[in-house]
Every structure is written in structure tokens, then in C-alpha cells.
Design a protein around this motif. Structure first.
Motif, PDB file in Angstrom:
ATOM      1  N   PHE A  21       0.833  -1.202   0.000  1.00  0.00           N
ATOM      2  CA  PHE A  21       0.000   0.000   0.000  1.00  0.00           C
ATOM      3  C   PHE A  21       0.868   1.253   0.000  1.00  0.00           C
ATOM      4  CE2 PHE A  21      -2.760   3.265   1.760  1.00  0.00           C
ATOM      5  CZ  PHE A  21      -3.971   2.996   1.156  1.00  0.00           C
ATOM      6  N   ARG A  22       1.861   1.311   0.884  1.00  0.00           N
ATOM      7  CA  ARG A  22       2.739   2.485   0.969  1.00  0.00           C
ATOM      8  C   ARG A  22       3.489   2.727  -0.337  1.00  0.00           C
ATOM      9  NH1 ARG A  22       8.282   1.858   3.947  1.00  0.00           N
ATOM     10  NH2 ARG A  22       8.516   0.718   1.990  1.00  0.00           N
ATOM     11  N   ASP A  23       4.019   1.661  -0.926  1.00  0.00           N
ATOM     12  CA  ASP A  23       4.807   1.822  -2.144  1.00  0.00           C
ATOM     13  C   ASP A  23       3.973   2.381  -3.288  1.00  0.00           C
ATOM     14  OD1 ASP A  23       6.924   0.821  -0.728  1.00  0.00           O
ATOM     15  OD2 ASP A  23       6.924  -1.154  -1.668  1.00  0.00           O
ATOM     16  N   GLN A  24       2.707   1.931  -3.376  1.00  0.00           N
ATOM     17  CA  GLN A  24       1.843   2.443  -4.438  1.00  0.00           C
ATOM     18  C   GLN A  24       1.446   3.893  -4.178  1.00  0.00           C
ATOM     19  OE1 GLN A  24       0.936   0.894  -7.439  1.00  0.00           O
ATOM     20  NE2 GLN A  24       0.412   3.049  -7.808  1.00  0.00           N
ATOM     21  N   ILE A  25       1.234   4.252  -2.919  1.00  0.00           N
ATOM     22  CA  ILE A  25       0.928   5.643  -2.579  1.00  0.00           C
ATOM     23  C   ILE A  25       2.075   6.553  -3.015  1.00  0.00           C
ATOM     24  CG2 ILE A  25       0.678   7.269  -0.654  1.00  0.00           C
ATOM     25  CD1 ILE A  25      -1.893   5.842  -1.080  1.00  0.00           C
ATOM     26  N   ILE A  26       3.291   6.116  -2.739  1.00  0.00           N
ATOM     27  CA  ILE A  26       4.475   6.905  -3.125  1.00  0.00           C
ATOM     28  C   ILE A  26       4.533   7.065  -4.644  1.00  0.00           C
ATOM     29  CG2 ILE A  26       6.997   6.910  -3.192  1.00  0.00           C
ATOM     30  CD1 ILE A  26       6.935   5.494  -0.460  1.00  0.00           C
ATOM     31  N   GLN A  27       4.313   5.973  -5.363  1.00  0.00           N
ATOM     32  CA  GLN A  27       4.372   6.018  -6.827  1.00  0.00           C
ATOM     33  C   GLN A  27       3.274   6.910  -7.396  1.00  0.00           C
ATOM     34  OE1 GLN A  27       6.720   4.506  -9.062  1.00  0.00           O
ATOM     35  NE2 GLN A  27       5.664   6.055 -10.291  1.00  0.00           N
ATOM     36  N   SER A  28       2.060   6.777  -6.870  1.00  0.00           N
ATOM     37  CA  SER A  28       0.941   7.573  -7.366  1.00  0.00           C
ATOM     38  C   SER A  28       1.131   9.057  -7.058  1.00  0.00           C
ATOM     39  CB  SER A  28      -0.374   7.081  -6.754  1.00  0.00           C
ATOM     40  OG  SER A  28      -0.687   5.781  -7.204  1.00  0.00           O
TER      41      SER A  28
END
Length: 335
Positions: A203-210
Motif C-alpha cells: 500500500f505504501r509503495d503504491q501511494i508513493i508512486q501515485s
């Protein structure tokens, strides 16, 4: 003295073979739905009960699913752990299986003992982290196993979990659509990330990417440990980043206390702060409707986990499955 009803009595009354009755009791997919229903009606009419001990000896099956979890999982899982266990056990029973909770910090040793003594037909691994040794143990034993989690690799085991990447991306798209330029991700504790827990990492990694893709300024706030006071931590996050206009809460303990903490501090939701919480659908009555929610459905997850494991037990050579359930984002209820 009442006559004991046997499997032969059921077979004769239903007009089928003893093998067919046995297949129905094992939920074997080779038996047609019509035949299975006829046999089950006959079982009910005659009052037949399965001698589980004798059946286990003859079939080498226990009709038990083992739910494997560490004995200490911290506050981050305590709030809803019991609900997970209850629903897994309920769907196991509906599928003709008992369930056994295997709580052990040395899960690998407990799994080997349970498998060697034929106590279980398969395992459900809970609280799974990246490179979890229980996954390699399940492979070594060669027993049907479902991973409830989001590890980077499941080591050839079936996997069921929420689709945290898709849900995170949808949260960020919502932020962009509502013109929020600076937001806070209130995430799990630093200890959870040290354990390499997949649900937090993905979840965190996708938030950062988005955030990078959408040009949103992102601040990530993680409490030091699971025992931190979520009310104080939430307000501290807002104090550190006063220009943030929105917050995503991916932390169940914080989601529970956040409405009260914000209200006590005079923060109006969503006027002063727009909030999206990733929170179980079954518990949303405890959180104010002014939050937007990713409605995680624990019931749907439990049902999918059990059906996946039962299918693996019945067909050990079937292709490996990875089921990621993508739950919807619900907007706040208008006041």
C-alpha cells in the motif's frame, strides 16, 4: 436400543454406492449437485453422523484446516483478529471442515508436528511477511496451504488478500480529483515495516508512486511502535504538516480513534480535513460517516481463503492461484 445408522444404510436408502456417499461427505467435485443433494437429504432423514476418527484412519484425512498465526501479533491486528478467525472457522464448517488454531511463534515447528500427526489437511497462514519461513516449510512438507497476505513471493503457494496496490492508487486518484495538492499517509508503525509485512509495504509503495505520478506532495507518518497512542499520533502528524488538506489512514487502530480525536480538537471532517480510511466493512458502524472508506470485506476474504484451500486439497495439482480482492472506495455520506 436404537440402531446405529451406517454409511451402508445411507447408500441403500439413497440408491447410490457407499463410495458415492463417501465422496459427498468429502465434498468431492466429481459428484453431481443433484446426487449430492439427494445423499445429504438422506443423511438428514436417517440421522447419520460421521465417525470422524474412523474416517480419518480410513481416508488419511482429518477434515481439519489449520489456521497458523504467531501468538503475539501486536495491537495492529488485535482489533479484528478474532473476527478473522471466527469467519474462517465458519466457512470451514460450511465446507465440511473443522478448524484448528495453531498459535505459535515457531510456526514452522508447529506446522511440521501438525502435518506429521495428520491433524490437519491444510494450512491457512496468517500475518505473513516477505520471506516468511512458514511458506518454505509448507512447500517442504508438501501440504495444501493458502497464504493470507501480500508477500513479494508466495513460494508457489496459493495467495488471497486485498489488492492493496489498486486500492492505494484509487485513493490517490480521489485526492487528485478533489484537488488536494498536499496530503498525509498515516501508515502502520515502523515495527510493522521492519517485519516486512506485505499489506503495509504494498500500500505504501503504491501511494508513493501515485503521488509522484500525480504531482501530489506526500508526507508519510508512521508511529514508532504498535503501542503508540493513535489519538496523540494523529494530531502530531497534523502538527508536523500543517499545510496538508487531506489524510489517508491505513492503520485500523488509528481509524477507530480518529473521529473522536479530530472532533475533540475542533477539526471538522471533511471541511477542514478530507479523510480516506482503509477499514473493514463489518466494523464501519464504529467510525463516523464523514470519512471516505475503502471497504475491506473480511467476510468475502475469509470465504475466498477457505474455498481456495478446499479446492487445493481436492486437487493438489491444479495451477497456483493468486486472488487479490479489490474493494471499492465509498465517499462520505452527505450531511
Amino acid at each position: 436400543m436404537d440402531k446405529v445408522v451406517t454409511i451402508s444404510d445411507v447408500a441403500q436408502a439413497a440408491g447410490v454406492s457407499k463410495a458415492t456417499v463417501s465422496y459427498v461427505l468429502s465434498n468431492d467435485k466429481r459428484i453431481s449437485k443433484q446426487t449430492a443433494e439427494k445423499v445429504r437429504r438422506t443423511i438428514d432423514d436417517l440421522g447419520y453422523t460421521v465417525n470422524h476418527a474412523a474416517r480419518a484412519l480410513s481416508t488419511k484425512k482429518s477434515n481439519v484446516l489449520g489456521i497458523v498465526s504467531p501468538t503475539h501479533h501486536g495491537v495492529y491486528l488485535s482489533s479484528f483478529f478474532g473476527l478473522h478467525i471466527y469467519l474462517l472457522s465458519e466457512y470451514a464448517a460450511q465446507s465440511g471442515y473443522d478448524s484448528m488454531f495453531i498459535g505459535s511463534d515457531d510456526g514452522c515447528d508447529a506446522m511440521r508436528k501438525a502435518s506429521a500427526s495428520h491433524k490437519v489437511d491444510g494450512f491457512i497462514l496468517m500475518d505473513v511477511c516477505d520471506n516468511d519461513s512458514r511458506m518454505t516449510t509448507a512447500n517442504e512438507i508438501g501440504i495444501p496451504t493458502v497464504v493470507f497476505g501480500s508477500p513479494t513471493s508466495s513460494f508457489g503457494l496459493d495467495t488471497v488478500d486485498s489488492d492493496f496496490r489498486s486500492e492505494a492508487a484509487r485513493c490517490m486518484q480521489c485526492m487528485a480529483a478533489n484537488n488536494h495538492k498536499e496530503i498525509i499517509l498515516y501508515s502502520w508503525s515502523k515495527s510493522i515495516f521492519k517485519k516486512r509485512m506485505g499489506f503495509a509495504l504494498r500500500f505504501r509503495d503504491q501511494i508513493i508512486q501515485s503521488a509522484e505520478d500525480l504531482g501530489i506532495v506526500l508526507h508519510i507518518y508512521s508511529p514508532d511502535n504498535d503501542e503508540s497512542d493513535p489519538a496523540g499520533e494523529l494530531l502530531h502528524a497534523l502538527h508536523l504538516y500543517p499545510h496538508a488538506t487531506a489524510m489517508i489512514i491505513h492503520n485500523e487502530s488509528a481509524s477507530i480513534i480518529a473521529p473522536q480525536a479530530f472532533s475533540a480538537s475542533g477539526i471538522q471532517i471533511p471541511d477542514d480535513l478530507y479523510v480516506i480510511s482503509v477499514f473493514p466493512k463489518q466494523m464501519q458502524w464504529s467510525v463516523l460517516a464523514s470519512f471516505a472508506f475503502v471497504q475491506t470485506d473480511i467476510d468475502q476474504l475469509a470465504q475466498k481463503i477457505v474455498s481456495t484451500l478446499v479446492a487445493r486439497i481436492q486437487d493438489p495439482d491444479a495451477p497456483i492461484t493468486r486472488s487479490l480482492l479489490d474493494f471499492t472506495l465509498q465517499q462520505p455520506v452527505s450531511r
